[in-house]
Design a protein around this motif. Structure first.
Motif, PDB file in Angstrom:
ATOM      1  N   GLY A  47       0.772  -1.231   0.000  1.00  0.00           N
ATOM      2  CA  GLY A  47       0.000   0.000   0.000  1.00  0.00           C
ATOM      3  C   GLY A  47       0.804   1.281   0.000  1.00  0.00           C
ATOM      4  O   GLY A  47       0.239   2.374   0.040  1.00  0.00           O
ATOM      5  N   LYS A  48       2.122   1.186  -0.084  1.00  0.00           N
ATOM      6  CA  LYS A  48       2.954   2.382   0.033  1.00  0.00           C
ATOM      7  C   LYS A  48       3.209   3.102  -1.294  1.00  0.00           C
ATOM      8  O   LYS A  48       3.489   4.307  -1.307  1.00  0.00           O
ATOM      9  CB  LYS A  48       4.299   2.017   0.673  1.00  0.00           C
ATOM     10  CG  LYS A  48       4.177   1.543   2.113  1.00  0.00           C
ATOM     11  CD  LYS A  48       5.532   1.193   2.696  1.00  0.00           C
ATOM     12  CE  LYS A  48       5.410   0.731   4.149  1.00  0.00           C
ATOM     13  NZ  LYS A  48       6.741   0.361   4.720  1.00  0.00           N
ATOM     14  N   LEU A  49       3.130   2.372  -2.398  1.00  0.00           N
ATOM     15  CA  LEU A  49       3.467   2.956  -3.701  1.00  0.00           C
ATOM     16  C   LEU A  49       2.323   2.805  -4.693  1.00  0.00           C
ATOM     17  O   LEU A  49       1.608   1.800  -4.695  1.00  0.00           O
ATOM     18  CB  LEU A  49       4.716   2.294  -4.282  1.00  0.00           C
ATOM     19  CG  LEU A  49       6.043   2.525  -3.562  1.00  0.00           C
ATOM     20  CD1 LEU A  49       7.120   1.637  -4.169  1.00  0.00           C
ATOM     21  CD2 LEU A  49       6.452   3.996  -3.637  1.00  0.00           C
ATOM     22  N   LEU A  50       2.187   3.810  -5.550  1.00  0.00           N
ATOM     23  CA  LEU A  50       1.283   3.740  -6.692  1.00  0.00           C
ATOM     24  C   LEU A  50       2.128   3.633  -7.950  1.00  0.00           C
ATOM     25  O   LEU A  50       3.091   4.387  -8.129  1.00  0.00           O
ATOM     26  CB  LEU A  50       0.415   4.995  -6.779  1.00  0.00           C
ATOM     27  CG  LEU A  50      -0.503   5.307  -5.602  1.00  0.00           C
ATOM     28  CD1 LEU A  50      -1.206   6.631  -5.841  1.00  0.00           C
ATOM     29  CD2 LEU A  50      -1.517   4.196  -5.398  1.00  0.00           C
ATOM     30  N   LEU A  51       1.784   2.697  -8.811  1.00  0.00           N
ATOM     31  CA  LEU A  51       2.395   2.573 -10.122  1.00  0.00           C
ATOM     32  C   LEU A  51       1.454   3.270 -11.095  1.00  0.00           C
ATOM     33  O   LEU A  51       0.321   2.836 -11.290  1.00  0.00           O
ATOM     34  CB  LEU A  51       2.585   1.101 -10.480  1.00  0.00           C
ATOM     35  CG  LEU A  51       3.041   0.764 -11.901  1.00  0.00           C
ATOM     36  CD1 LEU A  51       4.347   1.463 -12.244  1.00  0.00           C
ATOM     37  CD2 LEU A  51       3.174  -0.743 -12.059  1.00  0.00           C
ATOM     38  N   VAL A  52       1.908   4.362 -11.693  1.00  0.00           N
ATOM     39  CA  VAL A  52       1.048   5.238 -12.494  1.00  0.00           C
ATOM     40  C   VAL A  52       1.517   5.238 -13.940  1.00  0.00           C
ATOM     41  O   VAL A  52       2.692   5.513 -14.225  1.00  0.00           O
ATOM     42  CB  VAL A  52       1.069   6.675 -11.935  1.00  0.00           C
ATOM     43  CG1 VAL A  52       0.135   7.577 -12.735  1.00  0.00           C
ATOM     44  CG2 VAL A  52       0.700   6.688 -10.460  1.00  0.00           C
ATOM     45  N   VAL A  53       0.592   4.944 -14.870  1.00  0.00           N
ATOM     46  CA  VAL A  53       0.916   4.977 -16.297  1.00  0.00           C
ATOM     47  C   VAL A  53      -0.151   5.785 -17.029  1.00  0.00           C
ATOM     48  O   VAL A  53      -1.304   5.852 -16.602  1.00  0.00           O
ATOM     49  CB  VAL A  53       1.016   3.567 -16.911  1.00  0.00           C
ATOM     50  CG1 VAL A  53       2.077   2.741 -16.200  1.00  0.00           C
ATOM     51  CG2 VAL A  53      -0.327   2.841 -16.871  1.00  0.00           C
ATOM     52  N   GLY A  54       0.249   6.398 -18.144  1.00  0.00           N
ATOM     53  CA  GLY A  54      -0.709   7.202 -18.895  1.00  0.00           C
ATOM     54  C   GLY A  54      -0.142   7.715 -20.190  1.00  0.00           C
ATOM     55  O   GLY A  54       0.707   7.058 -20.820  1.00  0.00           O
ATOM     56  N   ASP A  55      -0.578   8.895 -20.595  1.00  0.00           N
ATOM     57  CA  ASP A  55      -0.161   9.487 -21.866  1.00  0.00           C
ATOM     58  C   ASP A  55       1.212  10.119 -21.735  1.00  0.00           C
ATOM     59  O   ASP A  55       1.420  11.333 -21.920  1.00  0.00           O
ATOM     60  CB  ASP A  55      -1.185  10.524 -22.325  1.00  0.00           C
ATOM     61  CG  ASP A  55      -2.481   9.881 -22.803  1.00  0.00           C
ATOM     62  OD1 ASP A  55      -2.603   8.644 -22.696  1.00  0.00           O
ATOM     63  OD2 ASP A  55      -3.366  10.615 -23.267  1.00  0.00           O
ATOM     64  N   ASN A  56       2.165   9.280 -21.407  1.00  0.00           N
ATOM     65  CA  ASN A  56       3.552   9.676 -21.213  1.00  0.00           C
ATOM     66  C   ASN A  56       4.399   8.416 -21.369  1.00  0.00           C
ATOM     67  O   ASN A  56       4.072   7.390 -20.773  1.00  0.00           O
ATOM     68  CB  ASN A  56       3.733  10.273 -19.809  1.00  0.00           C
ATOM     69  CG  ASN A  56       5.143  10.765 -19.554  1.00  0.00           C
ATOM     70  OD1 ASN A  56       6.024  10.666 -20.405  1.00  0.00           O
ATOM     71  ND2 ASN A  56       5.375  11.291 -18.365  1.00  0.00           N
ATOM     72  N   PRO A  57       5.458   8.435 -22.158  1.00  0.00           N
ATOM     73  CA  PRO A  57       6.288   7.231 -22.296  1.00  0.00           C
ATOM     74  C   PRO A  57       6.881   6.746 -20.976  1.00  0.00           C
ATOM     75  O   PRO A  57       7.152   5.556 -20.815  1.00  0.00           O
ATOM     76  CB  PRO A  57       7.386   7.680 -23.269  1.00  0.00           C
ATOM     77  CG  PRO A  57       6.779   8.794 -24.043  1.00  0.00           C
ATOM     78  CD  PRO A  57       5.897   9.511 -23.055  1.00  0.00           C
ATOM     79  N   GLU A  58       7.078   7.648 -20.027  1.00  0.00           N
ATOM     80  CA  GLU A  58       7.604   7.259 -18.731  1.00  0.00           C
ATOM     81  C   GLU A  58       6.472   6.844 -17.793  1.00  0.00           C
ATOM     82  O   GLU A  58       5.430   7.487 -17.740  1.00  0.00           O
ATOM     83  CB  GLU A  58       8.387   8.408 -18.086  1.00  0.00           C
ATOM     84  CG  GLU A  58       9.721   8.705 -18.740  1.00  0.00           C
ATOM     85  CD  GLU A  58      10.528   9.707 -17.939  1.00  0.00           C
ATOM     86  OE1 GLU A  58       9.916  10.558 -17.253  1.00  0.00           O
ATOM     87  OE2 GLU A  58      11.762   9.642 -17.986  1.00  0.00           O
TER      88      GLU A  58
END
Length: 203
Positions: A47-58
């Protein structure tokens, strides 16, 4: 997600935000903003980290308490649509429009440890079994790939059928794999029984 005993759920959105809601109070507890639309978010097992992906190559690893970026993950060539944590809390996966799924190790984030390739389109859904032994990734249509995680993703089983894929999921007991098919003619939910002894073949 669980904070101090309360049950929470997290939502990502095209409005460039991630929102955390307290389920018991039915209230918004956190709102994190990003400079690009967020397509998917996964919460680490602790619960400590969020893995975030979206309209960005990184892709981004973000502190779940304050929304601050812990590190950026470079390697993908296009926008990402899927993410998932291995239940071991050490490795995780990101799925991208560049037709690849990258596997990362929290102990060394300088580069991905594996690059798994699809056949025809973006990797739009990723799921691990509850025991972390297998991982499945789905393309937009026709193909779902299942990998043997414990053998370093070297063994793969490819499921080939006809239809656009709305999502995938393993049953909690790991005995079944479900594939949602979105198609005007062939809309359905496919269930595959899962043989624990014979699963994947050499890629």
């Amino acid at each position: 997600m669980i904070f101090s005993g309360a049950v929470h759920f997290t939502v990502s959105n095209n409005d460039c935000g991630i929102r955390d809601f307290d389920v018991e109070k039915f209230q918004l507890s956190k709102h994190f903003s990003f400079p690009w639309p967020v397509n998917h978010t996964s919460i680490s097992p602790d619960g400590k980290l969020l893995l975030v992906v979206g309209d960005n190559p990184e892709s981004m690893l973000v502190d779940s308490q304050n929304g601050k970026t812990v590190t950026a993950l470079s390697g993908h060539l296009d926008f990402s649509f899927a993410s998932a944590w291995n239940p071991d809390g050490v490795t995780f996966a990101t799925g991208n429009q560049d037709k690849t799924c990258r596997i990362w190790d929290i102990r060394n984030l300088s580069k991905s440890v594996e690059v798994l390739k699809g056949n025809l389109g973006a990797v739009r859904s990723i799921r691990y079994t509850s025991d972390g032994r297998y991982m499945a990734m789905a393309e937009p249509a026709d193909f779902v790939h299942v990998y043997d995680v414990k053998n370093g993703y070297e063994m793969e089983q490819e499921i080939d059928f006809f239809g656009e894929i709305s999502g995938i999921s393993f049953s909690p007991d790991t005995e079944s794999l479900f594939i949602g098919v979105w198609d005007r003619v062939y809309a359905s939910l496919l269930e595959y029984g899962w043989n624990q002894n014979v699963k994947c073949e050499e890629d």
